[in-house]
Design a protein around this motif. Structure first.
Motif, PDB file in Angstrom:
ATOM      1  N   THR A 220       0.756   4.471  -7.539  1.00 54.99           N
ATOM      2  CA  THR A 220      -0.758   4.543  -7.415  1.00 54.99           C
ATOM      3  C   THR A 220      -1.623   4.652  -8.770  1.00 54.99           C
ATOM      4  N   ALA A 221      -1.149   6.434  -8.982  1.00 55.93           N
ATOM      5  CA  ALA A 221      -2.229   6.837 -10.389  1.00 55.93           C
ATOM      6  C   ALA A 221      -2.147   6.295 -11.265  1.00 55.93           C
ATOM      7  N   PHE A 222      -1.614   5.609 -11.169  1.00 51.97           N
ATOM      8  CA  PHE A 222      -1.322   4.674 -12.961  1.00 51.97           C
ATOM      9  C   PHE A 222      -2.522   3.395 -12.307  1.00 51.97           C
ATOM     10  N   MET A 223      -2.470   2.449 -11.461  1.00 54.71           N
ATOM     11  CA  MET A 223      -3.011   1.913 -10.912  1.00 54.71           C
ATOM     12  C   MET A 223      -4.623   2.594 -10.853  1.00 54.71           C
ATOM     13  N   GLY A 224      -5.061   3.685 -10.109  1.00 50.90           N
ATOM     14  CA  GLY A 224      -5.914   3.503 -10.238  1.00 50.90           C
ATOM     15  C   GLY A 224      -6.361   3.646 -11.023  1.00 50.90           C
ATOM     16  N   LEU A 225      -5.797   4.688 -12.304  1.00 49.16           N
ATOM     17  CA  LEU A 225      -6.345   5.295 -13.798  1.00 49.16           C
ATOM     18  C   LEU A 225      -6.589   3.603 -14.734  1.00 49.16           C
ATOM     19  N   GLN A 226      -6.257   2.791 -14.389  1.00 48.70           N
ATOM     20  CA  GLN A 226      -5.964   1.747 -14.819  1.00 48.70           C
ATOM     21  C   GLN A 226      -7.569   1.149 -15.206  1.00 48.70           C
ATOM     22  N   SER A 227      -7.172   0.807 -13.286  1.00 46.32           N
ATOM     23  CA  SER A 227      -8.931   0.000 -12.859  1.00 46.32           C
ATOM     24  C   SER A 227      -9.922   1.325 -12.685  1.00 46.32           C
ATOM     25  N   MET A 342      -1.076   0.879  -0.688  1.00 47.30           N
ATOM     26  CA  MET A 342      -1.248   2.524  -0.947  1.00 47.30           C
ATOM     27  C   MET A 342      -2.058   2.315  -2.457  1.00 47.30           C
ATOM     28  N   ALA A 343      -1.216   1.528  -3.607  1.00 46.48           N
ATOM     29  CA  ALA A 343      -1.532   1.824  -4.365  1.00 46.48           C
ATOM     30  C   ALA A 343      -3.070   1.279  -4.799  1.00 46.48           C
ATOM     31  N   GLN A 344      -3.243   0.448  -4.202  1.00 42.58           N
ATOM     32  CA  GLN A 344      -4.658  -0.358  -4.693  1.00 42.58           C
ATOM     33  C   GLN A 344      -5.652   0.294  -4.015  1.00 42.58           C
ATOM     34  N   SER A 345      -5.544   1.154  -2.329  1.00 43.67           N
ATOM     35  CA  SER A 345      -6.388   1.476  -2.017  1.00 43.67           C
ATOM     36  C   SER A 345      -6.958   2.988  -2.344  1.00 43.67           C
TER      37      SER A 345
END
Length: 411
Positions: A220-227, A342-345
């Motif tokens: 989730t953190a990786f998805m959020g930080l790259q987004s 979860m990761a995208q939310s």
């Protein structure tokens, strides 16, 4: 027996090919209604009489819709079937584009909310469907749909202004023209609705999100930080480079270049996934490439062309990796859907905050130094969580055993 095999094998291959085409056309709809807004924002603001802050919400509202809608999608998919829920998401997206075609403030914002909700469904379900139907080709198909998604997004940002200048209706027709692509996706997805709805006993618990898993939080953190990095770049890169003396048109072309390089990099991602035993090193290295780009803009902004290419190289790979993690880290399709939700939310909630915080730091500090230092810190954090997110398997939400961190093979 052999004749039965001969007749079913071509039908199965034809069905899989149709599914792949359907998934790719759905992917083509997941970004153009978002990336086409930025270049038209000044025209929308003038046409509706909006303040800059209110107009800026048109870029933030879809990300907030992602954060709100994403956790609901696995539960709906468990009850109705992912094919039907995805079809519903496409209908909502189409309706949102149609409503946004009406040149009124309320319609534009209401349509934008529906656009965000429809896209959120596709964001969550595509990794789950790829994991379910193509478990040995997760990396390849993730790269394919990320490439299509990024390519159409780049085209949308590039043609938004020219289209608004030649079609009747101007900016709102340019926003509404993407309804054609959404309708094509609905038509191509209709054959998938023949899939029987899920049997309750087979999906029980599959919709629970893995909030208790440390690995899920790393993904989730990786998805959020790259987004966060992507949306900061598409929002603020033109402003950063214009302060080095580039014209608005030249700054716009640099943003287009960033997206094109990212798309080209995503084509190479399957080779990186096949080469690596797991994805820890690959994800960390590409996150550090992003760091090089930010440091370059901070210390030598006159070389903005070089740093834009560097950011595209790292950003394109990190997007594919973030999407691939949703399937590679999950045990099965239900787990991929739950991890994706979860990761995208959380991830898109973080992405929504990023451009606002970046702009606030610029306003407070009257320069780009503090905002770019923030992005350097974000890239370091992304490289750190990559060392966890790049390997292992997220346990099922109802599995209370210690998470398995055995590296999973790249597909």
């Amino acid at each position: 027996m052999s004749s039965a095999v001969d007749t079913t094998q071509p039908a199965r291959r034809s069905g899989q090919a149709l599914l792949v085409w359907g998934l790719l056309v759905v992917a083509a709809n997941l970004r153009p209604s978002l990336t086409g807004v930025g270049p038209l924002l000044d025209r929308v603001q003038a046409g509706l009489g909006l303040s800059p802050a209110v107009a800026g919400l048109l870029n933030t509202v879809p990300l907030l819709a992602f954060a709100v809608v994403s956790p609901m999608v696995p539960r709906l998919a468990a009850r109705r079937g992912p094919e039907r829920v995805l079809a519903g998401g496409l209908v909502v997206l189409t309706l949102g584009i149609a409503i946004r075609w009406i040149p009124a403030t309320g319609s534009v914002f209401a349509g934008t909310v529906l656009v965000g909700a429809g896209i959120a469904v596709g964001n969550v379900l595509l990794p789950s469907l790829i994991k379910r139907d193509f478990p040995t080709k997760v990396g390849l198909l993730t790269s394919a749909y990320a490439t299509v998604m990024g390519g159409v997004a780049a085209v949308a940002s590039g043609i938004a202004v020219p289209v608004s200048e030649v079609v009747p209706g101007g900016w709102y027709a340019a926003l509404g023209c993407w309804i054609v692509l959404a309708l094509v996706a609905i038509v191509l997805w209709l054959p998938q609705l023949r899939t029987p709805p899920p049997v309750p006993a087979t999906v029980r618990g599959g919709h629970r999100l893995p909030w208790g898993s440390g690995l899920a939080w790393a993904v989730t953190a990786f998805m959020g930080l790259q987004s966060l990095g992507f949306y900061v770049i598409v929002t603020w890169l033109p402003g950063v480079v214009q302060d080095t003396g580039l014209s608005p048109a030249e700054a716009g072309w640099l943003l287009f270049l960033f997206q094109v390089v990212a798309v080209l990099t995503s084509l190479v991602a399957p080779a990186m996934l096949r080469w690596a035993r797991d994805q820890r090193a690959v994800a960390a290295v590409n996150s550090l490439i992003m760091l090089v780009g930010y440091v370059g803009l901070l210390t030598a902004p006159e070389w903005a062309l070089v740093w834009t290419i560097v950011l595209g190289l790292g950003g394109g790979a990190c997007l594919v990796l973030a999407l691939a993690f949703l399937g590679l880290r999950a045990r099965d399709a239900a787990g991929a859907g739950a991890l994706s939700a979860m990761a995208q939310s959380i991830g898109y909630l973080l992405a929504a905050v990023g451009p606002v915080l970046f702009g606030l730091l610029h306003s407070v500090g009257s320069g780009w130094r503090a905002p770019l230092i923030l992005m350097c810190a974000a890239a370091v954090g992304q490289a750190t969580v990559a060392m966890v997110a790049g390997g292992g398997t997220v346990p099922a939400a109802d599995d209370h055993r210690t998470p398995d961190h055995t590296p999973s093979p790249a597909r």
